[in-house]
Design a protein around this motif. Sequence first.
Motif, PDB file in Angstrom:
ATOM      1  N   SER A   1       0.807  -1.493   0.078  1.00  0.00           N
ATOM      2  CA  SER A   1       0.110  -0.179  -0.279  1.00  0.00           C
ATOM      3  C   SER A   1       0.993   1.334  -0.210  1.00  0.00           C
ATOM      4  O   SER A   1       0.404   1.990  -0.503  1.00  0.00           O
ATOM      5  CB  SER A   1      -1.082  -0.243   1.478  1.00  0.00           C
ATOM      6  N   GLY A   2       2.313   0.973   0.736  1.00  0.00           N
ATOM      7  CA  GLY A   2       2.755   2.500   0.547  1.00  0.00           C
ATOM      8  C   GLY A   2       2.987   2.738  -1.070  1.00  0.00           C
ATOM      9  O   GLY A   2       3.852   3.813  -1.243  1.00  0.00           O
ATOM     10  N   ALA A   3       2.882   1.711  -2.063  1.00  0.00           N
ATOM     11  CA  ALA A   3       3.243   2.284  -3.395  1.00  0.00           C
ATOM     12  C   ALA A   3       2.553   3.518  -3.836  1.00  0.00           C
ATOM     13  O   ALA A   3       2.892   4.404  -4.467  1.00  0.00           O
ATOM     14  CB  ALA A   3       2.856   0.929  -4.086  1.00  0.00           C
ATOM     15  N   VAL A   4       1.899   4.242  -3.427  1.00  0.00           N
ATOM     16  CA  VAL A   4       1.080   5.029  -3.565  1.00  0.00           C
ATOM     17  C   VAL A   4       1.855   6.272  -3.215  1.00  0.00           C
ATOM     18  O   VAL A   4       1.426   7.414  -4.661  1.00  0.00           O
ATOM     19  CB  VAL A   4      -0.596   5.015  -2.806  1.00  0.00           C
TER      20      VAL A   4
ATOM     21  N   HIS B   1       2.959   0.633   9.809  1.00  0.00           N
ATOM     22  CA  HIS B   1       1.889   1.179   9.640  1.00  0.00           C
ATOM     23  C   HIS B   1       2.161   1.834   8.269  1.00  0.00           C
ATOM     24  O   HIS B   1       2.667   2.933   7.900  1.00  0.00           O
ATOM     25  CB  HIS B   1       3.155   2.911  10.576  1.00  0.00           C
ATOM     26  N   ASP B   2       1.876   0.936   7.262  1.00  0.00           N
ATOM     27  CA  ASP B   2       1.363   1.233   5.887  1.00  0.00           C
ATOM     28  C   ASP B   2       0.215   2.274   5.957  1.00  0.00           C
ATOM     29  O   ASP B   2      -0.569   1.866   7.299  1.00  0.00           O
ATOM     30  CB  ASP B   2       1.780   0.481   5.851  1.00  0.00           C
ATOM     31  N   PRO B   3       0.073   2.417   4.758  1.00  0.00           N
ATOM     32  CA  PRO B   3      -1.114   3.269   4.469  1.00  0.00           C
ATOM     33  C   PRO B   3      -2.162   2.542   4.662  1.00  0.00           C
ATOM     34  O   PRO B   3      -3.344   3.093   4.925  1.00  0.00           O
ATOM     35  CB  PRO B   3      -0.907   3.360   3.171  1.00  0.00           C
ATOM     36  N   LYS B   4      -2.803   1.079   4.543  1.00  0.00           N
ATOM     37  CA  LYS B   4      -4.016   0.550   4.312  1.00  0.00           C
ATOM     38  C   LYS B   4      -3.861   0.651   5.806  1.00  0.00           C
ATOM     39  O   LYS B   4      -5.153   0.766   5.916  1.00  0.00           O
ATOM     40  CB  LYS B   4      -3.298  -0.620   3.737  1.00  0.00           C
TER      41      LYS B   4
ATOM     42  N   LEU C   1      -2.528  11.628  11.467  1.00  0.00           N
ATOM     43  CA  LEU C   1      -1.151  12.203  11.752  1.00  0.00           C
ATOM     44  C   LEU C   1       0.221  11.362  11.175  1.00  0.00           C
ATOM     45  O   LEU C   1       0.841  11.894  10.288  1.00  0.00           O
ATOM     46  CB  LEU C   1      -0.986  13.009  13.024  1.00  0.00           C
ATOM     47  N   SER C   2      -0.048  10.078  11.638  1.00  0.00           N
ATOM     48  CA  SER C   2       0.503   8.969  11.645  1.00  0.00           C
ATOM     49  C   SER C   2       0.729   8.417  10.201  1.00  0.00           C
ATOM     50  O   SER C   2       1.438   8.433   9.292  1.00  0.00           O
ATOM     51  CB  SER C   2       0.309   7.917  11.865  1.00  0.00           C
ATOM     52  N   PHE C   3       0.250   8.471   8.803  1.00  0.00           N
ATOM     53  CA  PHE C   3      -0.780   8.695   7.679  1.00  0.00           C
ATOM     54  C   PHE C   3      -0.262  10.061   6.942  1.00  0.00           C
ATOM     55  O   PHE C   3       0.605   9.239   6.156  1.00  0.00           O
ATOM     56  CB  PHE C   3      -2.210   8.469   7.349  1.00  0.00           C
ATOM     57  N   ALA C   4      -0.115  11.156   7.226  1.00  0.00           N
ATOM     58  CA  ALA C   4       0.486  12.523   6.584  1.00  0.00           C
ATOM     59  C   ALA C   4       2.154  11.738   7.275  1.00  0.00           C
ATOM     60  O   ALA C   4       2.819  11.496   5.538  1.00  0.00           O
ATOM     61  CB  ALA C   4       0.714  13.596   7.688  1.00  0.00           C
ATOM     62  N   ASN C   5       2.567  11.510   8.000  1.00  0.00           N
ATOM     63  CA  ASN C   5       4.030  10.743   8.383  1.00  0.00           C
ATOM     64  C   ASN C   5       4.325  10.218   7.267  1.00  0.00           C
ATOM     65  O   ASN C   5       4.874   9.834   6.158  1.00  0.00           O
ATOM     66  CB  ASN C   5       4.681  10.118   9.276  1.00  0.00           C
ATOM     67  N   ALA C   6       3.427   8.468   6.325  1.00  0.00           N
ATOM     68  CA  ALA C   6       3.906   8.058   6.602  1.00  0.00           C
ATOM     69  C   ALA C   6       4.484   7.657   4.581  1.00  0.00           C
ATOM     70  O   ALA C   6       4.996   7.242   3.935  1.00  0.00           O
ATOM     71  CB  ALA C   6       2.861   6.362   5.969  1.00  0.00           C
TER      72      ALA C   6
END
Lengths: 116, 116, 116, 116
Positions: free
Chosen positions: C56-59, D28-31, D81-86
């Motif tokens: 999912s990080g590939a975004v 902590h990946d986006p998904k 915020l963690s999503f923004a960081n990732a």
Amino acid sequence: MTDHDTTVAELRKRMAAFVQERDWEQFHDPKNLAASIAIEAAELMEHFQWVPSERSGAVRDDPVALGEVAEELADVFAYALSFANALDIDVTGALFAKLEKNAAKYPADSYYGRYE
Amino acid sequence: MTDHDTTVAELRKRMAAFVQERDWEQFHDPKNLAASIAIEAAELMEHFQWVPSERSGAVRDDPVALGEVAEELADVFAYALSFANALDIDVTGALFAKLEKNAAKYPADSYYGRYE
Amino acid sequence: MTDHDTTVAELRKRMAAFVQERDWEQFHDPKNLAASIAIEAAELMEHFQWVPSERSGAVRDDPVALGEVAEELADVFAYALSFANALDIDVTGALFAKLEKNAAKYPADSYYGRYE
Amino acid sequence: MTDHDTTVAELRKRMAAFVQERDWEQFHDPKNLAASIAIEAAELMEHFQWVPSERSGAVRDDPVALGEVAEELADVFAYALSFANALDIDVTGALFAKLEKNAAKYPADSYYGRYE
């Protein structure tokens, strides 16, 4: 076919066939399906996002909106049934067991008209 | 009773009785029920929050976790059935109509093994 | 303006102005705003619905998709900030208090690399 | 520290430190983070599950409930915020861009007091 002449197993079988015909079982793992139920539930919520609870039943009198809502509800069921398929969970058994547990937790007489 | 000998209408009737015995129809408007489905879907997701998708099927081999997951799924069905009750939506009809629509949108041959 | 030169209070003020200019405070009660956060979170999830967690990080490498994702994240923040506004909750104070609580619950040494 | 003297970047840095100290970036990946935001949003919603929208502001006068709600809101911010960081998304930039887009979509004069 309607809810009156259709067993839960028949609904599940129909869902399973739809998924198999597309070779989609590979995507239908429990994590993805749980998220999919949540996504469809959110789309259902969106129909009532700014409507006060007590006026949300008015959708009943608006055939177009009711049709859209029914479609979102169908999506919730589609993924919930697929989730049951993915893990071989008997929905009827799980639901009846949960209702029995809830009946003990919320006795009808002491929770009559109140939820806490 | 299992999914094989239980109609969707019977599940709905059982849910309706549970709600009526507690005079809870007053809380069960579409807005509240849609939110309730989303809340239970989130509790289901929580079981797989940090588990990679491809390992999420392992819950199958853990009877305690599987029992908890079945209970959360039962909650999703409980509110989804109550939602259908609140608006008199035929679940079977809505699901079959949606699958027909999706079958046209995602023809089995061109979407075989892919979802986009 | 970027995250480096903008205080949380400035973000909140900007949101409050947007809402006031439209006289939307009447819709922005805590119940509606909590549902709105959930709706936007679901739209964010949708971008990763069938993607395995580890991919999912590939975004990050897809500028168009990343732009869409940033927009959904902005919606989550918009409603979360509006929620804080509606109840006068200091976000910084609440977050730091929660992190302190979590630091006690998940000591860094015993939870290093594991979440349970 | 309060919202008035804390930049968004400082909040993000604090979140990042908490995650790094536990070697949790791997989860902590986006998904997973998008699902986590949705899970916390649902816990926030749960506080207002059966409360009519127009009475949901009463939580303001109940210090215990308000404290719980603030804690759930903190969880939403923590994961957002963690999503923004990732994905290295500038929250301020994304939010201001979205508000500009929404200002064009919902001009203040034609949407004054109405959302559709």
